[in-house]
Scaffold this active site. Structure first.
Site, short mmCIF file in Angstrom:
data_model
loop_
_atom_site.label_atom_id
_atom_site.label_comp_id
_atom_site.label_asym_id
_atom_site.label_seq_id
_atom_site.Cartn_x
_atom_site.Cartn_y
_atom_site.Cartn_z
N ASN A 13 0.86 -1.18 0.00
CA ASN A 13 0.00 0.00 0.00
C ASN A 13 0.90 1.23 0.00
OD1 ASN A 13 0.74 0.62 2.73
ND2 ASN A 13 -0.92 -0.68 3.49
N LYS B 209 1.56 3.58 2.22
CA LYS B 209 2.40 3.73 3.41
C LYS B 209 3.59 2.76 3.38
CE LYS B 209 2.27 3.63 8.43
NZ LYS B 209 1.47 3.35 9.63
N GLU B 210 3.33 1.52 2.99
CA GLU B 210 4.41 0.52 2.91
C GLU B 210 5.43 0.90 1.84
OE1 GLU B 210 1.78 -3.40 4.29
OE2 GLU B 210 1.81 -2.78 2.18
N ASP C 71 -5.66 -8.19 0.71
CA ASP C 71 -5.61 -9.64 0.45
C ASP C 71 -6.39 -9.99 -0.81
OD1 ASP C 71 -4.08 -10.11 2.77
OD2 ASP C 71 -5.89 -10.20 4.00
#
Length: 175
Positions: free
Chosen positions: A33, A35-36, A103
Site C-alpha cells: 500500500n 504507506k508501505e 488480500d
C-alpha cells in the site's frame, strides 16, 4: 520461493511486510500500500511525482517485473520498468470496511496472472474485486458472479449485443 518461481517461470506475487524489501528481490510483482511503499523506498509520497519516484526506486532496487501500489480512495497504480504507469481509479461506492482489501487484491491479481491475463488486465480485475469487498461489512469473501455483475455494470453501454439475463435485468431496471 522467488528463485524457484523464476526457474519454473511461475509468477511470484508478494504482499510485502516490514521495511526491508530486499528479501523480495526478483519477485514478479509486489503489492504494497502507499504507506508501505513510502517506508520501503524511504520517500514520502505526497503527489504523482513522488509516487513515480518511489515506484521507480523500488522497481530498480528490487529487480521487479511490476509494482502495484494500492492507494485507498485514489485507487491503485501499476508500475513496470518498460511501460508508462497505469493509474486505476476506484469505482465510487460506499465503503463499509477495508479489512481484507489488500488480500483480495493479491489473490485476484495472482489468479489473473495464473489464468494468463496480462498484468494490466489482472490489476484492473483486482481493483474491481477490492471495490466490491470494501462495500461489505467485516472480512468478506467474493464470488465470481459478483465480479461479473460489477464488470457488466461498468460496461453497460458497450457494443456487446449479447448480455446475460442478470445484466439485462439491471439495464431494464436502471433505464
Amino acid at each position: 520461493i522467488v528463485t524457484l518461481g523464476q526457474e519454473l517461470k511461475i509468477p511470484v506475487v508478494v504482499d510485502p511486510k516490514g521495511s526491508d524489501y530486499t528479501k523480495y528481490s526478483g519477485a514478479t510483482v509486489l503489492t504494497p500500500n502507499k504507506k508501505e511503499a513510502e517506508q520501503a523506498s524511504g520517500l514520502a509520497i505526497v503527489d504523482e511525482t513522488t509516487l513515480n519516484l518511489a515506484a521507480g526506486k523500488l522497481l530498480a532496487d528490487l529487480d521487479l517485473s511490476a509494482l502495484l501500489i494500492t492507494r485507498s480512495e485514489a485507487g491503485m497504480s501499476l508500475f513496470r520498468p518498460d511501460a508508462a504507469p497505469l493509474h486505476i481509479p476506484t469505482v465510487a461506492r460506499e465503503v463499509y470496511d477495508v479489512t481484507g482489501a489488500g488480500d483480495t487484491v493479491l489473490a485476484v491479481l495472482s489468479l489473473g496472472l495464473a489464468a494468463g491475463l496480462s498484468i494490466d488486465d489482472s490489476a484492473n480485475l483486482a481493483n474491481t474485486a477490492a471495490g466490491i469487498v470494501v462495500g461489505k461489512l467485516g472480512t468478506s469473501t467474493l464470488k465470481p458472479a459478483e465480479i461479473l455483475d460489477e464488470i457488466g455494470r461498468e460496461h453497460r453501454d458497450s457494443d456487446n449485443k449479447i448480455k446475460n439475463l442478470d445484466v439485462l435485468a439491471e439495464i431494464i431496471t436502471v433505464e
